[in-house]
Design a protein around this motif. Sequence first.
Motif, short mmCIF file in Angstrom:
data_model
loop_
_atom_site.label_atom_id
_atom_site.label_comp_id
_atom_site.label_asym_id
_atom_site.label_seq_id
_atom_site.Cartn_x
_atom_site.Cartn_y
_atom_site.Cartn_z
N TYR A 58 0.92 -1.18 0.04
CA TYR A 58 0.17 -0.12 -0.11
C TYR A 58 0.86 1.25 0.07
CZ TYR A 58 -3.73 -3.20 1.23
OH TYR A 58 -4.82 -4.01 1.38
N GLU A 59 0.41 2.36 -0.83
CA GLU A 59 0.74 3.62 -0.68
C GLU A 59 0.61 4.06 0.70
OE1 GLU A 59 -0.04 6.31 -3.78
OE2 GLU A 59 0.20 4.75 -5.33
N PRO A 60 1.73 4.92 1.33
CA PRO A 60 1.33 5.58 2.75
C PRO A 60 0.03 6.34 2.99
CG PRO A 60 3.51 5.90 1.83
CD PRO A 60 2.88 5.50 0.74
N ASP A 61 -0.43 6.77 1.70
CA ASP A 61 -1.89 7.38 2.41
C ASP A 61 -2.82 6.71 1.53
OD1 ASP A 61 -0.92 7.76 -0.53
OD2 ASP A 61 -1.76 9.93 -0.49
N ALA A 62 -2.81 5.42 1.32
CA ALA A 62 -3.87 4.39 0.73
C ALA A 62 -5.02 4.55 1.85
CB ALA A 62 -3.26 3.09 0.54
N PRO A 63 -6.40 4.97 1.28
CA PRO A 63 -7.44 5.16 2.07
C PRO A 63 -8.30 3.68 2.74
CG PRO A 63 -8.17 5.57 0.02
CD PRO A 63 -6.50 5.28 -0.13
N TYR A 64 -7.50 2.96 3.28
CA TYR A 64 -8.02 1.80 3.75
C TYR A 64 -7.86 1.67 5.29
CZ TYR A 64 -7.58 0.84 -1.29
OH TYR A 64 -7.77 1.19 -2.45
N PRO A 65 -8.63 0.74 5.89
CA PRO A 65 -8.44 0.38 7.32
C PRO A 65 -7.11 -0.09 7.45
CG PRO A 65 -10.49 -0.43 6.69
CD PRO A 65 -9.74 -0.02 5.46
#
Length: 131
Positions: A58-65
């Motif tokens: 995941y990218e650092p700002d990926a919007p996942y829990p």
Amino acid sequence: MTPVSFNRLDALLFEMRKYHHLGIPTTEKREGEVHLKHLKIYVSSYKESPYHIEWMRYEPDAPYPELVKTMPHVAFEVDDLEQELKGKKVIIEPNSPSPGVTVAFIEDNGAPVEFLPIDKTQAEDAYEHAT
């Protein structure tokens, strides 16, 4: 720990589920990974693994829990997403990451579980146009 009840409806739903993949979060680059820029994630193709293992970075700002970004999840192909989500703790609402595919995540006893109803006609058409 309280025993989990497994009722008749759960048994019927279990029969409708088909194992799809095991998603494992990683922080390391993997050979052959693909960047899904719009999802802020890098994935290895589960189709390349005989056990359908998909590595996910995941990218650092990926919007996942955080649960999804840090714990492995099992994914099931299902016929009725709405029924699967009924009464469950939904942690990622239904969304369509690619044509013909809808995904949603629940939390079950502290573990993430993914459900995917797949419209194979749309998904195959999209794949053919992309290649």
